[in-house]
Design a protein around this motif. Sequence first.
Motif, mmCIF file in Angstrom:
data_model
loop_
_atom_site.group_PDB
_atom_site.id
_atom_site.type_symbol
_atom_site.label_atom_id
_atom_site.label_comp_id
_atom_site.label_asym_id
_atom_site.label_seq_id
_atom_site.Cartn_x
_atom_site.Cartn_y
_atom_site.Cartn_z
ATOM 1 N N GLY A 151 77.499 84.449 33.011
ATOM 2 C CA GLY A 151 76.897 84.600 34.330
ATOM 3 C C GLY A 151 75.397 84.751 34.346
ATOM 4 N N PHE A 152 74.752 84.825 33.196
ATOM 5 C CA PHE A 152 73.317 85.058 33.189
ATOM 6 C C PHE A 152 72.546 83.892 33.811
ATOM 7 N N CYS A 153 72.944 82.677 33.521
ATOM 8 C CA CYS A 153 72.244 81.506 34.050
ATOM 9 C C CYS A 153 72.702 81.136 35.458
ATOM 10 N N THR A 154 73.802 81.710 35.902
ATOM 11 C CA THR A 154 74.453 81.294 37.147
ATOM 12 C C THR A 154 73.556 81.361 38.377
ATOM 13 N N PRO A 155 72.771 82.416 38.611
ATOM 14 C CA PRO A 155 71.929 82.424 39.811
ATOM 15 C C PRO A 155 70.980 81.224 39.895
ATOM 16 N N GLY A 156 70.398 80.850 38.760
ATOM 17 C CA GLY A 156 69.513 79.685 38.750
ATOM 18 C C GLY A 156 70.256 78.401 39.047
ATOM 19 N N PHE A 157 71.444 78.248 38.457
ATOM 20 C CA PHE A 157 72.268 77.076 38.743
ATOM 21 C C PHE A 157 72.639 77.030 40.219
ATOM 22 N N LEU A 158 73.066 78.151 40.780
ATOM 23 C CA LEU A 158 73.498 78.169 42.182
ATOM 24 C C LEU A 158 72.373 77.758 43.123
ATOM 25 N N CYS A 159 71.172 78.254 42.876
ATOM 26 C CA CYS A 159 70.036 77.879 43.727
ATOM 27 C C CYS A 159 69.684 76.405 43.551
ATOM 28 N N THR A 160 69.663 75.945 42.294
ATOM 29 C CA THR A 160 69.354 74.541 42.008
ATOM 30 C C THR A 160 70.365 73.615 42.666
ATOM 31 N N VAL A 161 71.644 73.921 42.500
ATOM 32 C CA VAL A 161 72.708 73.059 43.037
ATOM 33 C C VAL A 161 72.726 73.092 44.556
ATOM 34 N N THR A 162 72.427 74.232 45.146
ATOM 35 C CA THR A 162 72.368 74.313 46.609
ATOM 36 C C THR A 162 71.345 73.324 47.151
ATOM 37 N N ALA A 163 70.163 73.298 46.558
ATOM 38 C CA ALA A 163 69.121 72.361 47.002
ATOM 39 C C ALA A 163 69.504 70.920 46.680
ATOM 40 N N MET A 164 70.085 70.697 45.505
ATOM 41 C CA MET A 164 70.461 69.341 45.096
ATOM 42 C C MET A 164 71.469 68.741 46.066
ATOM 43 N N LEU A 165 72.495 69.527 46.429
ATOM 44 C CA LEU A 165 73.526 69.002 47.323
ATOM 45 C C LEU A 165 73.033 68.868 48.760
ATOM 46 N N THR A 180 76.523 61.288 41.885
ATOM 47 C CA THR A 180 77.314 60.755 40.776
ATOM 48 C C THR A 180 77.213 61.737 39.606
ATOM 49 N N ASP A 181 78.010 61.498 38.572
ATOM 50 C CA ASP A 181 77.920 62.338 37.373
ATOM 51 C C ASP A 181 76.507 62.310 36.798
ATOM 52 N N GLU A 182 75.907 61.120 36.737
ATOM 53 C CA GLU A 182 74.542 61.004 36.203
ATOM 54 C C GLU A 182 73.553 61.798 37.046
ATOM 55 N N GLU A 183 73.702 61.718 38.362
ATOM 56 C CA GLU A 183 72.796 62.463 39.249
ATOM 57 C C GLU A 183 72.995 63.970 39.110
ATOM 58 N N VAL A 184 74.220 64.401 38.904
ATOM 59 C CA VAL A 184 74.484 65.824 38.682
ATOM 60 C C VAL A 184 73.809 66.268 37.392
ATOM 61 N N LEU A 185 74.011 65.514 36.331
ATOM 62 C CA LEU A 185 73.399 65.877 35.045
ATOM 63 C C LEU A 185 71.877 65.915 35.145
ATOM 64 N N TYR A 234 78.733 72.883 29.966
ATOM 65 C CA TYR A 234 78.358 72.121 31.160
ATOM 66 C C TYR A 234 79.492 71.362 31.840
ATOM 67 N N GLN A 235 80.614 71.091 31.177
ATOM 68 C CA GLN A 235 81.676 70.301 31.814
ATOM 69 C C GLN A 235 82.142 70.965 33.103
ATOM 70 N N ASN A 236 82.398 72.261 33.070
ATOM 71 C CA ASN A 236 82.884 72.939 34.265
ATOM 72 C C ASN A 236 81.782 73.110 35.306
ATOM 73 N N ILE A 237 80.544 73.145 34.881
ATOM 74 C CA ILE A 237 79.440 73.189 35.848
ATOM 75 C C ILE A 237 79.393 71.873 36.611
ATOM 76 N N VAL A 238 79.526 70.770 35.902
ATOM 77 C CA VAL A 238 79.545 69.449 36.563
ATOM 78 C C VAL A 238 80.730 69.373 37.526
ATOM 79 N N LYS A 239 81.897 69.837 37.094
ATOM 80 C CA LYS A 239 83.071 69.858 37.981
ATOM 81 C C LYS A 239 82.792 70.721 39.212
ATOM 82 N N ALA A 240 82.128 71.845 39.005
ATOM 83 C CA ALA A 240 81.826 72.744 40.117
ATOM 84 C C ALA A 240 80.873 72.098 41.115
ATOM 85 N N VAL A 241 79.922 71.334 40.631
ATOM 86 C CA VAL A 241 78.992 70.648 41.541
ATOM 87 C C VAL A 241 79.758 69.650 42.400
#
Length: 169
Positions: free
Chosen positions: A112-126, A133-138, A151-158
Amino acid sequence: MEHEITLVVNGTARRVRVPARRLLSDCLRHDLGLTGTHVGCEHGVCGCCTVLLDGQPVRSCLTFAVSVDGAEITTVEGLARDGSERPSRPHGVEAMSAVQRAFAECHGLQCGFCTPGFLCTVTAMLRDNPAPTDEEVLEGISGNLCRCTGYQNIVKAVHRAAELLAEEA
């Protein structure tokens, strides 16, 4: 010398006195008590400190607080649907944003340490690309490092978050 600044954090105007060299990450964590923003590398590499500044992902460990006086900042605490950063009761699943729900549902986090940064990044990305696409997510998450998940489950989560957001629209 300290400077008085106003930040609109998670929808609430907050006035704070900070030294000129206070980093936004330190201001959020230590001056405002919003400890969801994590500090990892302190060099802008890992992405753990990512917050939304006027809607755009930024590294709060590389941003001086005085440079964003008057700006709108969204931290991980502000992503919840009810908009409260400190609810009287813990957030239930119904209060989590679609991105937060998807990360939980798809096991897109471990320590969970990296999760806040991922959540903010993905919120803006979406917001900008609601059906990546998978490439755009990566590409979109490439600035955030995780040492646990692979990262597999992060990509699935996005992708799941994109589905949930589409259902909500």
